[in-house]
Design an enzyme around this catalytic site. Structure first.
Site, PDB file in Angstrom:
ATOM      1  CB  SER A 154       0.172   4.929   3.394  1.00 24.52           C
ATOM      2  OG  SER A 154      -0.936   4.096   3.285  1.00 24.52           O
ATOM      3  NE  ARG A 218      -9.821  10.073  -2.304  1.00 25.14           N
ATOM      4  CZ  ARG A 218      -8.524   9.925  -2.105  1.00 25.14           C
ATOM      5  NH1 ARG A 218      -8.025   8.709  -1.950  1.00 25.14           N
ATOM      6  NH2 ARG A 218      -7.722  10.959  -2.060  1.00 25.14           N
ATOM      7  CG  ASP A 313      -2.469   5.720  10.801  1.00 26.05           C
ATOM      8  OD1 ASP A 313      -3.530   5.166  10.443  1.00 26.05           O
ATOM      9  OD2 ASP A 313      -1.427   5.694  10.114  1.00 26.05           O
ATOM     10  CG  HIS A 346      -3.436   6.289   6.945  1.00 22.39           C
ATOM     11  ND1 HIS A 346      -2.324   5.629   7.404  1.00 22.39           N
ATOM     12  CD2 HIS A 346      -3.470   6.083   5.609  1.00 22.39           C
ATOM     13  CE1 HIS A 346      -1.721   5.048   6.386  1.00 22.39           C
ATOM     14  NE2 HIS A 346      -2.391   5.301   5.283  1.00 22.39           N
ATOM     15  CG  ASP A 347      -5.307  11.852   4.975  1.00 25.51           C
ATOM     16  OD1 ASP A 347      -4.749  10.993   4.263  1.00 25.51           O
ATOM     17  OD2 ASP A 347      -6.369  12.411   4.667  1.00 25.51           O
TER      18      ASP A 347
END
Lengths: 369, 197
Positions: A154, A218, A313, A346-347
């Site tokens: 990222s 968050r 992602d 994405h994680d």
């Protein structure tokens, strides 16, 4: 389970830099400190060092745990250690907390020597380029003239790539994972909503910790880090109490999850750091100085590249990684590219996946120390 | 790593690549050809591969492998980016035959295409006997083959004429890997073409 038992007990260190650092924004830091950790042994030639660059909420505690806090395991522990892809039997791995961070490096939470008070919202805006400059100071401090590799996911991938552009002679390989050559308007839009959540929290204006804003930021972030498939899989429409309660309390499991993640984050992360990390993401655009020609921007790079993306992602989709690959191939530069099937969005870059880790391990095995 | 001995098509391709030239290998597998071209010809090499296990094998071999799907074209590559674009034993598996040939000759100055010749006499015999051919060059059963286009050397020659493609060189091998000097469409099991616009 990750291979082996990992790097074990580690210690956080602090490097001090007395020379003023002029930032891209025009501001100058009179001096600064960087918190860092190292794993493995630096060889005599100092040629086996890998720099791990962190993403939005990351830090220098990449692997292992602290003697006094065995539960506090590094954020990328599954990839670093003896026999793991970043093999500490071969490599000397360095984690660093970036400038503007909130884990020990000079940043908003640290006291500004000029005022005797914490920098807070007065801390200057820092960029990916500034981070590379500061990280180069750490490399000098450790006697590392050239990294065997820089690696990150990222925003960390952006730094790994920026090294090859900004200090091309100082990096032999760059592993750019789940990254993009610049943010899209949609990416910036998400960041702006996260920032507004913090900036519009009345506590922020009062100089207090804007927990509501951080929580919202968050929660939003988490939605963009996961994939639709994964959310459907993990939560679906499952209910907390088995039935609708026709109110605004937690009903769906996904709500519970997001609130938990938001609360957890709001309890420890610094809002001014969060604001700055998102701005660093927004500003990063190495092609801008080259007439929007990414290939021209990457032309000075002397490094070889491994670019990795993940199928689900959507924050930094595979197409964004292919922009980097395309530019490198256009330049005739060495690049391997893997698009990993993964449901974690994405994680995924943080997850332990045999194929993904196999690719990174295979690539690094061919990196001479 | 694939054994390159017994791959006379690789040797032909290597002889067509001049030292220092750039090569893109489409469907590069574990990167054996690229490795050979780097070692023997000092070529600058990249490969495209779809299968994850092959991508991993190619990374292990230290070649520039780019994971991607040939059916989606070569849009990530610039015009005339490579001296040679290679499609080894893969054309028969690609649905968009003309599209891939056009794309290869867009991104490459010239191209190398190798494919099994369905008109090889042993294949004809198999069909005469009532069964689809299975051989070293056609190693699949009809029900599990990745091949979707079944064509002959004469068919490919006709397509080249139709598309205005120039055949610079052609090498035809029998099923033992021996050069075939005549009656290519009857005696050849594998054809290797060097083509350009």
């Amino acid at each position: 389970m990750a291979i082996g038992s990992g790097v074990g007990i580690v210690e956080s260190r602090l490097a001090r830099f007395a020379t003023p650092l002029r930032l891209r924004s025009g501001a100058t830091l009179p001096g600064f400190e960087l918190a860092y950790e190292t794993y493995g042994e630096l060889n005599a030639a100092k040629s086996n060092a890998i720099l791990v660059c962190h993403a939005l909420s990351g830090h220098h505690h990449v692997a292992g745990h602290y003697a006094e806090a065995p539960q506090n395991v590094g954020w990328w522990d599954n990839i670093v250690g003896p026999g793991r892809p970043l093999d500490t039997n071969r490599f000397f791995v360095v984690g660093v907390n970036n400038l503007g961070g909130c884990h020990g490096s000079t940043g908003p939470a640290v006291v500004d020597p000029a005022t005797g008070q914490a920098w807070g919202s007065k801390f200057p805006i820092v960029t990916v380029e500034d981070w590379v400059t500061a990280q180069a100071g750490l490399a000098d401090h450790l006697g590392i003239a050239q990294w065997a590799a820089t690696i990150g996911g990222s925003l960390g991938g952006m730094q790994a790539m920026q090294w090859t552009i900004q200090l091309p002679a100082r990096v032999r390989h760059a592993l750019v994972i789940a990254a993009a050559p610049k943010l899209s308007a949609e990416n910036i839009a998400f960041n702006e909503v996260a920032r507004q959540a913090i900036l519009s929290d009345p506590d922020y204006a009062l100089g207090k910790r804007p927990e509501r804003g951080l929580r919202l930021a968050r929660m939003l972030g988490h939605i963009t880090y996961l994939s639709d498939d994964q959310m459907a899989d993990k939560f679906g429409r499952r209910l907390r109490h088995g039935e609708y309660r026709y109110g605004f309390g937690v009903e769906f499991e996904i709500e519970s999850y997001l609130r938990y993640q938001g609360d957890k984050f709001a309890g420890w992360f610094d809002a001014d750091t969060y604001l700055r990390m998102t701005k660093a993401l927004d500003y990063y655009d190495p092609a801008a100085a080259c007439g929007d020609d990414l290939a021209a921007a990457l032309a000075p790079a002397q490094a070889q590249f491994l670019v990795v993306s993940f199928s689900t992602d959507w924050r930094f989709s595979p197409a964004r990684s292919r922009e980097i690959v395309r530019a490198l191939v256009k330049n005739g530069q060495d690049v391997a590219y893997a698009e990993i099937e993964s449901q974690h969005g994405h994680d995924s870059f943080l997850m332990e996946d045999a194929h993904y880790h196999g690719i990174v391990a295979a690539y690094l095995k061919n990196v001479p120390t | 790593m694939t054994n390159t001995l017994g791959r006379p098509d690789f040797e032909a391709i290597a002889s067509w690549v001049q030292p220092g030239e750039s090569v893109l290998d489409l469907g590069c597998g574990d990167g054996a050809l690229l490795k050979l071209l780097e070692r023997e010809r000092g070529a600058r090499c990249w490969g495209v591969e779809l299968d994850p296990a092959n991508v991993l094998a190619a990374v292990k071999n230290g070649v520039n492998v780019i994971q991607g799907n040939l059916e989606q074209g070569l849009a990530d590559f610039e015009d005339h980016a490579f001296d040679h674009v290679v499609l080894s034993r893969t054309l028969q598996t690609v649905r968009h035959t003309q599209g891939i040939l056009t794309e290869m000759l867009r991104v490459g100055r010239e191209a190398v295409v190798s494919f099994p010749n369905f008109a090889y006499w042993k294949n004809r015999m198999a069909v005469m006997a009532g069964r689809m051919p299975v051989s070293d060059d056609l190693p699949y059963q009809w029900f599990d083959t990745p091949n979707v286009r079944f064509f002959t050397i004469d068919d490919f020659d006709a397509l080249c004429i139709e598309m205005g493609i120039v055949v610079r060189e052609r090498m035809v091998l029998d099923d033992q890997g021996n050069l075939v000097a005549e009656e290519h469409n009857f005696l050849g099991s594998l054809a290797v073409y060097r083509i350009k616009r």
